[in-house]
Write a protein that holds these residues in place. Structure first.
Motif, short mmCIF file in Angstrom:
data_model
loop_
_atom_site.label_atom_id
_atom_site.label_comp_id
_atom_site.label_asym_id
_atom_site.label_seq_id
_atom_site.Cartn_x
_atom_site.Cartn_y
_atom_site.Cartn_z
N THR A 48 0.61 -0.74 0.11
CA THR A 48 -0.06 -0.11 -0.17
C THR A 48 0.81 1.28 0.16
N ASP A 49 0.06 2.40 0.02
CA ASP A 49 1.10 3.57 0.50
C ASP A 49 0.70 4.41 1.38
N GLU A 50 1.48 5.49 1.19
CA GLU A 50 1.67 5.95 3.20
C GLU A 50 0.22 6.46 3.18
N ASN A 51 -0.23 6.96 2.96
CA ASN A 51 -1.73 8.18 2.53
C ASN A 51 -3.10 6.74 2.79
N VAL A 52 -3.18 5.60 2.56
CA VAL A 52 -3.92 4.42 2.49
C VAL A 52 -3.55 3.91 3.58
N ALA A 53 -2.18 3.35 3.50
CA ALA A 53 -2.37 2.76 4.64
C ALA A 53 -2.71 3.53 6.25
N ARG A 54 -2.84 5.29 6.35
CA ARG A 54 -2.68 6.59 7.51
C ARG A 54 -4.45 5.97 7.60
N HIS A 55 -4.70 5.97 6.25
CA HIS A 55 -6.84 6.28 6.09
C HIS A 55 -7.32 5.13 5.52
N GLN A 56 -6.86 3.94 5.68
CA GLN A 56 -8.12 3.05 5.42
C GLN A 56 -6.92 1.56 5.88
N ALA A 78 3.99 7.65 -1.75
CA ALA A 78 2.74 7.63 -1.95
C ALA A 78 3.01 8.64 -3.74
N GLY A 79 2.45 8.61 -4.53
CA GLY A 79 2.84 9.32 -5.88
C GLY A 79 3.06 8.83 -7.25
N GLU A 80 2.38 9.78 -8.20
CA GLU A 80 3.12 8.62 -9.78
C GLU A 80 4.82 8.68 -9.44
N SER A 81 4.71 9.64 -9.33
CA SER A 81 6.79 8.46 -9.21
C SER A 81 7.24 7.26 -8.21
N GLY A 110 -4.69 0.30 -2.86
CA GLY A 110 -4.71 1.63 -3.40
C GLY A 110 -4.99 1.88 -4.39
N GLY A 111 -4.38 3.54 -5.08
CA GLY A 111 -4.79 3.46 -6.48
C GLY A 111 -4.46 2.61 -7.30
N GLY A 112 -4.11 3.60 -8.53
CA GLY A 112 -3.52 3.02 -10.55
C GLY A 112 -2.16 2.57 -10.09
N THR A 136 -8.06 1.20 -4.24
CA THR A 136 -8.91 2.22 -3.30
C THR A 136 -8.81 4.16 -3.90
N THR A 137 -9.45 4.01 -5.01
CA THR A 137 -9.54 5.79 -6.04
C THR A 137 -10.53 5.23 -6.61
N LEU A 138 -11.64 6.48 -6.65
CA LEU A 138 -12.21 5.91 -8.49
C LEU A 138 -11.71 5.37 -9.13
N LEU A 139 -10.13 6.51 -9.36
CA LEU A 139 -9.81 6.15 -10.57
C LEU A 139 -9.96 3.94 -10.80
N SER A 140 -8.98 3.99 -9.98
CA SER A 140 -8.69 2.60 -9.85
C SER A 140 -9.98 1.92 -9.68
N GLN A 141 -10.44 2.24 -9.14
CA GLN A 141 -11.84 1.09 -9.19
C GLN A 141 -12.82 1.29 -10.29
N ASP A 143 -11.67 1.67 -13.70
CA ASP A 143 -10.10 1.74 -14.48
C ASP A 143 -9.00 0.63 -14.56
N SER A 144 -8.12 1.29 -13.73
CA SER A 144 -7.02 0.45 -13.81
C SER A 144 -6.40 -0.74 -12.90
N SER A 145 -7.39 -1.53 -11.98
CA SER A 145 -7.29 -2.85 -10.86
C SER A 145 -8.15 -3.59 -11.63
N ALA A 190 -13.06 11.47 -14.72
CA ALA A 190 -12.74 11.42 -16.33
C ALA A 190 -12.89 10.67 -16.69
N GLU A 191 -12.23 9.26 -16.32
CA GLU A 191 -12.10 8.03 -16.44
C GLU A 191 -13.77 7.14 -16.36
N VAL A 192 -14.72 7.84 -15.14
CA VAL A 192 -16.08 7.62 -15.86
C VAL A 192 -17.06 7.66 -16.45
P1 NAD Z 1 -2.72 7.63 -6.91
O1 NAD Z 1 -2.45 5.78 -6.74
O2 NAD Z 1 -1.35 8.16 -7.17
O3 NAD Z 1 -3.70 7.87 -5.80
C1 NAD Z 1 -3.94 9.29 -5.57
C2 NAD Z 1 -3.94 9.45 -4.03
O4 NAD Z 1 -4.60 9.47 -3.42
C3 NAD Z 1 -2.50 8.92 -3.60
O5 NAD Z 1 -1.73 10.05 -3.48
C4 NAD Z 1 -3.04 7.84 -2.50
O6 NAD Z 1 -2.06 8.10 -1.68
C5 NAD Z 1 -4.11 8.84 -2.66
N1 NAD Z 1 -5.09 7.51 -1.89
C6 NAD Z 1 -5.52 6.70 -2.65
N2 NAD Z 1 -6.71 6.26 -2.18
C7 NAD Z 1 -6.81 6.37 -0.90
C8 NAD Z 1 -7.94 6.68 -0.49
N3 NAD Z 1 -9.10 5.93 -0.15
N4 NAD Z 1 -7.91 8.09 0.55
C9 NAD Z 1 -7.35 8.93 0.99
N5 NAD Z 1 -6.34 8.51 -0.20
C10 NAD Z 1 -5.57 7.47 -0.69
O7 NAD Z 1 -3.66 7.76 -8.45
P2 NAD Z 1 -4.66 7.10 -9.26
O8 NAD Z 1 -5.06 8.22 -9.72
O9 NAD Z 1 -5.56 5.95 -8.01
O10 NAD Z 1 -4.18 6.18 -10.23
C11 NAD Z 1 -3.43 7.00 -11.44
C12 NAD Z 1 -2.35 5.60 -12.19
O11 NAD Z 1 -3.09 4.40 -12.25
C13 NAD Z 1 -1.48 6.48 -13.18
O12 NAD Z 1 -0.51 5.67 -13.08
C14 NAD Z 1 -2.06 5.60 -14.54
O13 NAD Z 1 -1.08 5.55 -15.66
C15 NAD Z 1 -2.35 4.07 -14.00
N6 NAD Z 1 -3.78 3.81 -14.10
C16 NAD Z 1 -3.28 2.66 -14.70
C17 NAD Z 1 -4.82 1.44 -15.82
C18 NAD Z 1 -4.46 0.38 -16.13
O14 NAD Z 1 -5.28 -0.38 -16.85
N7 NAD Z 1 -3.75 -0.62 -15.34
C19 NAD Z 1 -5.48 2.59 -16.14
C20 NAD Z 1 -5.51 3.67 -16.14
C21 NAD Z 1 -5.00 4.67 -14.87
#
Ligand code: NAD
Length: 377
Positions: A48-56, A78-81, A110-112, A136-141, A143-145, A190-192
């Motif tokens: 996981t990452d440090e933000n998700v660890a703190r909150h969830q 946490a973060g893209e880097s 965590g997120g994507g 745990t992010t809308l984007l990852s829920q 799309d990316s997961s 946006a991905e939705v």
């Molecule tokens: P992310 O994983 O960086 O999460 C965004 C931020 O939210 C981070 O700071 C994270 O620590 C924090 N966070 C995550 N869940 C949280 C929660 N529940 N509460 C509080 N903070 C939380 O970014 P993202 O937008 O989820 O994902 C972006 C990445 O996904 C990009 O690298 C992109 O290339 C990739 N992606 C991959 C696919 C795929 O098919 N594999 C598709 C779309 C995007």
């Protein structure tokens, strides 16, 4: 009496690599019940990452503990880097230090960023290990997961090193979105919207009416949007797992978006989903410029994204991306590095109307430059 929990279940049909996507409320607190069903033995490692660890994280750890599942936890920055070779190496070393066995289960929590990096590590460790996505992010829920694309970024561009490696299960708990910063919720939105634009006009119309509620935390609307998005993605992935054709439709706005992200240097200046929002508007504008799409559809897409507070241009607003000095030439250079380049030609996702995306290589670079300049000046 407490409210009954809502649970929706879909599956991604990929023969023996098929898996379920479970979407609902408070799934995290019952995660062990779902995870147990697919464990070879009772040992997991959570990444996981440090933000998700703190909150969830405490919710997931409690569920595993109560369910009698042994676990270790690795917390990354946490973060893209974090999607880098350096972090991949560290993660692999740390997973191996935990004496990881081939039959252990890795959980990407965590997120994507965490999903892409952990999935990639799982695909190369011990020649391929099982992993679970708990996005745990809308984007990852939405799309990316789902779909098995994993990878990291390099100096040359986004996701240029990676693999296809499907998870064994996806658990999308909308209650985790409660702690997600508002700007991240918007970026995921946006991905939705993308799913409506490429193949489902009715869904786009639903989003016009309900998008604001969804962003403001309406659980049932979140579940409906995630289910609709994942259903569309699961269908496309089942048809074209390795992206030899139709799956590329999911990249609407991404060729432009990745170029913008690369130019910003993968930091908080612009989030992936925000770059995709600008990219989708560019893709619709390009479709109009080529005489392929009615102007009012492009205007409608842009108006909806603006109404939700997403950026749609590279200039003219107080969004941080507007402070970055970019040129059309630089963006064109980044686009030439895109994974969708074949024989030196880029494949674009364009639209003939809202809900009808299509792929084409027949795009004059001068038109692309005009679209970039329109957004920049
Ligand atoms: P992310 O994983 O960086 O999460 C965004 C931020 O939210 C981070 O700071 C994270 O620590 C924090 N966070 C995550 N869940 C949280 C929660 N529940 N509460 C509080 N903070 C939380 O970014 P993202 O937008 O989820 O994902 C972006 C990445 O996904 C990009 O690298 C992109 O290339 C990739 N992606 C991959 C696919 C795929 O098919 N594999 C598709 C779309 C995007």
């Amino acid at each position: 009496m407490t409210n009954p929990e809502t649970v929706e279940k879909l599956s991604v049909d990929l023969g023996e690599r098929s898996y379920d996507i479970i979407i609902g409320t408070n799934l995290l607190d019952r995660a062990a019940d779902y995870i147990k069903e697919i464990l070879h033995h009772q040992r997991t490692i959570i990444v996981t990452d440090e933000n998700v660890a703190r909150h969830q994280l405490p919710r997931l750890e409690k569920s595993l503990r109560d369910g009698g599942i042994e676990f270790e936890t690795i917390i990354l920055p946490a973060g893209e880097s974090t999607k880098s070779f350096a972090q991949l190496e560290k993660l692999c070393e740390r997973l191996l230090e935990h004496r990881l066995e081939r039959k252990d289960m890795i959980i990407a929590f965590g997120g994507g960023v965490i999903g892409d990096l952990t999935g990639f590590a799982a695909s190369i460790l011990r020649r391929g290990m099982d992993f679970i996505q708990i996005p745990t992010t809308l984007l990852s829920q939405v799309d990316s997961s789902v779909g098995g694309k994993t990878g990291i970024n390099t100096g040359q561009g986004k996701n240029l090193v990676g693999s296809f490696h499907q998870p064994r299960l996806v658990l999308a708990d909308v209650t985790t979105l409660d702690t997600l910063p508002a700007r991240q919720v918007l970026a995921g939105y946006a991905e939705v919207v993308k799913y409506g634009l490429i193949g489902d006009r009715d869904f786009f119309l639903w989003l016009e009416r309900n998008g604001r509620d969804l962003i403001n935390g309406d659980r049932q609307k979140q579940i409906h949007a995630i289910k609709t998005s994942c259903t569309a993605k699961a269908r496309i992935v089942a048809e074209d797992e390795k992206e030899t054709g139709r799956r590329a439709l999911l990249n609407l706005g991404h060729t432009f978006g990745h170029a913008i992200e690369a130019e910003c240097g993968y930091n908080d200046t612009i989030f992936h989903g925000e770059a995709v929002a600008i990219g989708m508007v560019m893709a619709f504008d390009l479709s109009v410029k080529m005489g392929l799409c009615p102007e009012q559809d492009a205007a409608r897409v842009s108006a909806h994204l603006v109404s939700i507070n997403l950026p749609v241009r590279l200039t003219g607003t107080d969004h941080p991306v507007c402070n970055v000095k970019m040129t059309a030439d630089r963006l064109m250079e980044h686009m030439a590095q895109d994974k969708k380049v074949a024989d030196g030609t880029l494949t674009f996702v364009l639209a003939s109307e809202i809900g009808k995306g299509f792929l084409t290589q027949d795009v004059d670079p001068d038109r692309v430059r005009e679209i970039l300049e329109l957004s920049l000046y």
